[in-house]
Design a protein around this motif. Structure first.
Motif, PDB file in Angstrom:
ATOM      1  N   SER A 100       0.813  -1.225   0.000  1.00 44.83           N
ATOM      2  CA  SER A 100       0.000   0.000   0.000  1.00 44.83           C
ATOM      3  C   SER A 100       0.841   1.267   0.000  1.00 44.83           C
ATOM      4  O   SER A 100       0.318   2.363  -0.271  1.00 44.83           O
ATOM      5  CB  SER A 100      -0.948   0.009   1.208  1.00 44.83           C
ATOM      6  N   ASP A 101       2.143   1.163   0.272  1.00 43.81           N
ATOM      7  CA  ASP A 101       3.011   2.345   0.196  1.00 43.81           C
ATOM      8  C   ASP A 101       3.056   2.924  -1.221  1.00 43.81           C
ATOM      9  O   ASP A 101       3.419   4.084  -1.406  1.00 43.81           O
ATOM     10  CB  ASP A 101       4.434   1.997   0.635  1.00 43.81           C
ATOM     11  N   ILE A 102       2.662   2.119  -2.215  1.00 44.81           N
ATOM     12  CA  ILE A 102       2.691   2.589  -3.605  1.00 44.81           C
ATOM     13  C   ILE A 102       1.788   3.800  -3.788  1.00 44.81           C
ATOM     14  O   ILE A 102       2.028   4.659  -4.649  1.00 44.81           O
ATOM     15  CB  ILE A 102       2.280   1.444  -4.563  1.00 44.81           C
ATOM     16  N   TYR A 103       0.727   3.895  -2.967  1.00 43.82           N
ATOM     17  CA  TYR A 103      -0.227   4.997  -3.126  1.00 43.82           C
ATOM     18  C   TYR A 103       0.371   6.355  -2.760  1.00 43.82           C
ATOM     19  O   TYR A 103      -0.167   7.390  -3.160  1.00 43.82           O
ATOM     20  CB  TYR A 103      -1.463   4.755  -2.259  1.00 43.82           C
ATOM     21  N   TYR A 104       1.463   6.360  -2.032  1.00 45.48           N
ATOM     22  CA  TYR A 104       2.069   7.625  -1.583  1.00 45.48           C
ATOM     23  C   TYR A 104       3.112   8.156  -2.569  1.00 45.48           C
ATOM     24  O   TYR A 104       3.775   9.143  -2.293  1.00 45.48           O
ATOM     25  CB  TYR A 104       2.673   7.439  -0.187  1.00 45.48           C
ATOM     26  N   LEU A 105       3.204   7.487  -3.712  1.00 49.09           N
ATOM     27  CA  LEU A 105       4.098   7.941  -4.777  1.00 49.09           C
ATOM     28  C   LEU A 105       3.261   8.410  -5.961  1.00 49.09           C
ATOM     29  O   LEU A 105       2.151   7.930  -6.182  1.00 49.09           O
ATOM     30  CB  LEU A 105       5.016   6.803  -5.222  1.00 49.09           C
ATOM     31  N   THR A 106       3.797   9.339  -6.739  1.00 48.20           N
ATOM     32  CA  THR A 106       3.093   9.762  -7.946  1.00 48.20           C
ATOM     33  C   THR A 106       3.369   8.773  -9.069  1.00 48.20           C
ATOM     34  O   THR A 106       4.331   7.982  -9.014  1.00 48.20           O
ATOM     35  CB  THR A 106       3.534  11.161  -8.389  1.00 48.20           C
ATOM     36  N   MET A 107       2.531   8.818 -10.075  1.00 49.66           N
ATOM     37  CA  MET A 107       2.694   7.942 -11.228  1.00 49.66           C
ATOM     38  C   MET A 107       4.069   8.160 -11.872  1.00 49.66           C
ATOM     39  O   MET A 107       4.749   7.194 -12.262  1.00 49.66           O
ATOM     40  CB  MET A 107       1.582   8.237 -12.230  1.00 49.66           C
ATOM     41  N   GLU A 108       4.478   9.416 -11.971  1.00 50.07           N
ATOM     42  CA  GLU A 108       5.772   9.728 -12.578  1.00 50.07           C
ATOM     43  C   GLU A 108       6.924   9.146 -11.760  1.00 50.07           C
ATOM     44  O   GLU A 108       7.897   8.616 -12.322  1.00 50.07           O
ATOM     45  CB  GLU A 108       5.934  11.246 -12.706  1.00 50.07           C
ATOM     46  N   GLU A 109       6.822   9.236 -10.436  1.00 48.52           N
ATOM     47  CA  GLU A 109       7.873   8.687  -9.573  1.00 48.52           C
ATOM     48  C   GLU A 109       7.952   7.170  -9.696  1.00 48.52           C
ATOM     49  O   GLU A 109       9.049   6.582  -9.738  1.00 48.52           O
ATOM     50  CB  GLU A 109       7.608   9.088  -8.118  1.00 48.52           C
ATOM     51  N   ILE A 110       6.794   6.531  -9.776  1.00 52.74           N
ATOM     52  CA  ILE A 110       6.758   5.070  -9.869  1.00 52.74           C
ATOM     53  C   ILE A 110       7.422   4.604 -11.163  1.00 52.74           C
ATOM     54  O   ILE A 110       8.282   3.716 -11.161  1.00 52.74           O
ATOM     55  CB  ILE A 110       5.297   4.567  -9.787  1.00 52.74           C
ATOM     56  N   PHE A 111       7.054   5.219 -12.283  1.00 51.27           N
ATOM     57  CA  PHE A 111       7.592   4.756 -13.561  1.00 51.27           C
ATOM     58  C   PHE A 111       9.053   5.163 -13.744  1.00 51.27           C
ATOM     59  O   PHE A 111       9.784   4.491 -14.486  1.00 51.27           O
ATOM     60  CB  PHE A 111       6.722   5.257 -14.709  1.00 51.27           C
ATOM     61  N   ALA A 112       9.483   6.214 -13.078  1.00 46.79           N
ATOM     62  CA  ALA A 112      10.915   6.541 -13.100  1.00 46.79           C
ATOM     63  C   ALA A 112      11.708   5.430 -12.432  1.00 46.79           C
ATOM     64  O   ALA A 112      12.800   5.049 -12.902  1.00 46.79           O
ATOM     65  CB  ALA A 112      11.153   7.875 -12.397  1.00 46.79           C
TER      66      ALA A 112
END
Length: 841
Positions: free
Chosen positions: A662-674
């Motif tokens: 669930s920590d994934i929700y605290y990142l932006t889409m751009e941060e995740i794909f970077a």
């Protein structure tokens, strides 16, 4: 010195003149007199000031030396002043009476030169100390800080004249400053800073203070509403908490002062023996000048209630950008240069403030103004979305007349073809869904997940803009039908849409409940409900019982339908099947759940409608049905994206980049794909996640503002020690909203502010009162007697679902979640929109 009797603005300065006008308007301003110095009219004094100015300009004196010379000069000139007029004023008072000595300089309190805090104010001065206090205030005009202000604003010394206000002292118990705009740059927000004691303690930070934020409004009848549902206070230990009576008195005072001097004021006030005094008022000069950003949560708050995660915000903003860009391409075809001109608009259709999502509504108006007949369409759009503030800002148009003609033809063509295009969209979506099922694997690696995300995103967003045209189609034909039926009975005319998508989850759920109630399935039922939460997913994936297959089909088709379903962080039946099993168990244990016929088409006599009305009805129903179908498909798309991001989160946990999925929700889409593209975790990732969790916890304490008007830039708040207001703000017997589904019922009220704290059967036989609903509320509404919401319109989810369920609904009832409380009894009329309080049974 001369006592001024002609209280003209040119004679006494803005501060004293404003006090005089407020006094004349009936505001409670402490009595005062105004005095001018003789020497400022002396030609020799003016020559001396010019000489000082020249010496500074020629660098013969620095700022400190200039200050010392002017202070000494002012003291010398003051010794020649005749103070008989001051003494004559004091003769009317006792020796022990106290006064406030205030400045009212010639350029003070003006829009571009406030001189706020530059000149000395002296309080609690007795008669014997007044001459020295007057001198101190005079000399404060030449202190280094004040002189720096003068020179920075390129003011010649000879233009600045000190005028003295001698005012009766109010030994206030509580005092402060009321700003009729947030000085940081929010134009529709009032801010009150208050502390115990006299005003100098508040202004100079000598006492603990509290800051109260309000969003007051004035209705058409000029009645002022304090709106406690969007009010909060930040306090420090020992600071006061304003009472409702004090806030109401201050707000009424502020609106009256604004009527005298215009908007955006800084008003000093004091309370003594429960009486409000106004001490001074001046323009706020620290506000940025431009640009203006108008944020409005009408309609979108249904989809994104409360605080949304950084992942949801980033995903939604990109989705809106792509969809509106797609609409521009549809109507402008190959005009890439014109599309490029609107890129900043597409990128800013939404804004996020403290985790809450808003329309940047001025950008919506910019695009709506390009439509043919926009002056007719915009009011319809406002009504259907429940927009309260109807003023339309003029926005720049980046199209030539030729291109505007192309837009008009393109929109008309898209509008006419909308039903056919929506049918095609439905067919294409089925292929997208099948593509996802064929290509998604829980064990997929990061590259595969990124590739699947991009494929789905491109396939969806290439054509999803047609749903915007269909929304317009539904809005316009519903409005025309409403007009054709003279606003009578339109609710019944647009109810009962056969197999409307919003109702299918409930119909499917009922079929599962019926199957579970069969005697032959008793053993299966016992087995299912004995499972632990962690074992339910595995059981549903492997078991082959016919009821299991029905549950699997339900999750496959409707597992993403849940309250808050468009927030990626929302737990759904798909992401947590145990929630569905618990819901089934509760429905089995309750025999009073409303059974819903899967052919819920209302029996309406079309013969009473003329030809045009029947045509409008047919088109409106078509648009509404397509709108609900596309929204269900949008929910499924978000379900796909939720699944992809949760799986990416699982890969991040396996790589030891994060602690929990669930920590994934605290990142932006751009941060995740970077991180996906680089194959490495972001620097200080645990710290970043922890900070955002903390910020979201703080953001949840803030009220949900309906509208924010920023100037300069959009910014987040960083509040501390927040306290809300629980006082009842509307004790009226009759409340009024927009009736959306006919019917008259009397029942007990259940106010729902946090859906996580209630279940379906808490609403059994009650009238639900809430801020807004979304399609996922259908499970809760089936057992309710009625629904009342603060937000919404004739085509909101609250209205659509309640009509299909056959329960009365009323929307757009201002502050109803505070006006009514759980346990109150009311009668609601879903046709007229009227709510009447009843005595508790």
């Amino acid at each position: 010195m001369i006592k001024v009797t002609n209280l003209a603005q040119t004679q006494i300065g803005n501060k004293a003149y404003h006090a005089y006008l407020m006094q004349q308007a009936g505001l409670n301003v402490p009595p005062f007199a105004v005095f001018r110095f003789d020497f400022f009219s002396d030609q020799a004094a003016l020559e001396a000031l010019r000489t000082f100015q020249q010496q500074f300009d020629r660098h013969q004196l620095n700022l400190s030396e200039l200050s010392q010379a002017l202070v000494a000069w002012a003291k010398k000139r003051f010794t020649g002043e005749n103070l008989e007029s001051v003494q004559a004023f004091l003769d009317a008072y006792d020796n022990n009476d106290q006064f406030a000595i205030r400045s009212s300089a010639s350029l003070e309190d003006q829009a571009d030169t406030s001189f706020a805090g530059q000149f000395q104010t002296q309080l609690n001065v007795t008669a014997n100390g007044i001459p020295q206090a007057i001198l101190n205030t005079l000399q404060s005009m030449y202190q280094p800080a004040a002189l720096n202000y003068v020179l920075t604003h390129q003011i010649d010394l000879e233009r600045l004249e000190m005028v003295i206000m001698l005012q009766e002292m109010i030994d206030s118990e509580l005092s402060g400053v009321y700003f009729t705009a947030n000085p940081q740059g929010i134009l529709n927000e009032h801010v009150i800073v208050s502390g115990y004691g006299v005003g100098s303690g508040v202004v100079e930070d000598k006492v603990p203070t509290s800051m109260t934020v309000l969003h007051p409004s004035m209705d058409e009848s000029k009645a002022i509403q304090v709106n406690l549902d969007t009010a909060y206070t930040e306090t420090s230990p020992g600071a006061p908490q304003l009472s409702l009576e004090q806030m109401t008195a201050l707000t009424h005072m502020a609106f009256k002062v604004e009527s005298l001097f215009g908007k955006y004021l800084d008003i000093e006030f004091a309370f003594f023996e429960n009486t409000l005094y106004v001490l001074q008022a001046r323009p706020i000069t620290t506000l940025p000048q431009a640009p203006i950003f108008i944020l409005d949560n009408s309609n979108i708050v249904e989809s994104y209630p409360g605080v949304s995660s950084p992942l949801t915000v980033s995903f939604v903003k990109e989705a809106y950008r792509q969809v509106f860009r797609g609409l521009a391409k549809r109507v402008l075809k190959q005009s890439d240069s014109q599309i490029e001109a609107y890129e900043p608009t597409f990128a800013n259709m939404l804004a996020e403030v403290n985790g809450r999502i808003y329309y940047q509504i001025q950008n919506w108006y910019q695009l709506l103004q390009l439509l043919p007949f926009s002056k007719k369409i915009i009011p319809i759009w406002q009504e259907m979305l429940g927009v309260h503030h109807l003023e339309v800002p003029l926005m720049p148009v980046h199209l030539t007349w030729r291109d505007k003609g192309r837009v008009m033809l393109g929109i008309i063509k898209a509008f006419v073809n909308s039903p056919k295009a929506m049918d095609q969209l439905e067919d294409d979506f089925q292929q997208i869904q099948q593509r996802f099922k064929a290509n998604y694997r829980p064990s997929a690696n990061l590259s595969e997940l990124r590739r699947l995300f991009d494929e789905i995103k491109v396939a969806v967003l290439e054509q999803w803009d047609i749903t915007l045209v269909n929304d317009l189609y539904a809005f316009i034909y519903t409005a025309l039908l409403n007009k054709a039926t003279a606003n009578q009975g339109v609710q019944a005319e647009i109810a009962g849409i056969t197999q409307i998508e919003s109702m299918k989850p409930m119909l499917s759920l009922n079929e599962i409940v019926k199957a579970l109630r069969e005697d032959e399935n008793k053993a299966y039922q016992d087995r299912l409900f004995a499972l632990k939460d962690d074992d339910i997913r595995d059981f549903l994936n492997k078991d082959s019982h016919k009821v299991t297959l029905m549950i699997r089909d339900f999750i496959d088709s409707y597992g993403d339908r849940a309250p808050g379903e468009l927030k990626l962080e929302t737990t759904t039946f798909r992401s947590q099947p145990s929630k569905l099993v618990k819901l089934l168990q509760k429905r089995l244990d309750n025999d009073l759940v409303k059974d819903i016929d899967d052919d819920s088409e209302a029996v309406v006599d079309n013969n009473k409608l003329n030809f045009m009305a029947r045509f409008f009805k047919k088109q409106a129903l078509k648009g509404i049905k397509n709108r609900e179908s596309s929204r269900m498909n949008r929910t499924r798309i978000y379900g796909m994206m939720r699944t992809i991001f949760l799986t990416i989160g699982q890969r991040f946990v396996e790589a030891q980049w994060m602690d929990t999925v669930s920590d994934i929700y605290y990142l932006t889409m751009e941060e995740i794909f970077a991180m996906v593209d680089s194959g490495d975790a972001a620097k200080n990732l645990p710290q970043l996640i922890a900070e955002r969790k903390y910020q979201m916890a703080i953001d949840r304490q803030l009220p949900a503002f309906n509208r924010l008007v920023y100037v300069g830039e959009i910014f987040n708040r960083h509040p501390v020690n927040i306290q809300g207001f629980d006082a009842e703000i509307n004790a009226a017997t009759i409340l009024q909203g927009i009736g959306c589904s006919a019917g008259v019922v009397q029942a007990e009220v259940l106010v729902i502010e946090d859906l996580e704290k209630v279940n379906e059967f808490d609403s059994q036989g009650k009238i639900i009162v809430t801020r807004m609903t979304d399609p996922g509320w259908v499970y809760l509404l089936t057992s309710a007697k009625g629904i009342i919401a603060e937000k919404g319109s004739l085509l909101s989810h609250t209205a659509i679902i309640s009509r299909e369920l056959g329960i009365p609904s009323i929307v757009n009832v201002a502050s109803v979640t505070r006006s009514l409380k759980t346990g109150d009894w009311v009668e609601m009329n879903g046709l007229t929109g009227q709510i009447r309080r009843l005595e508790k049974e």
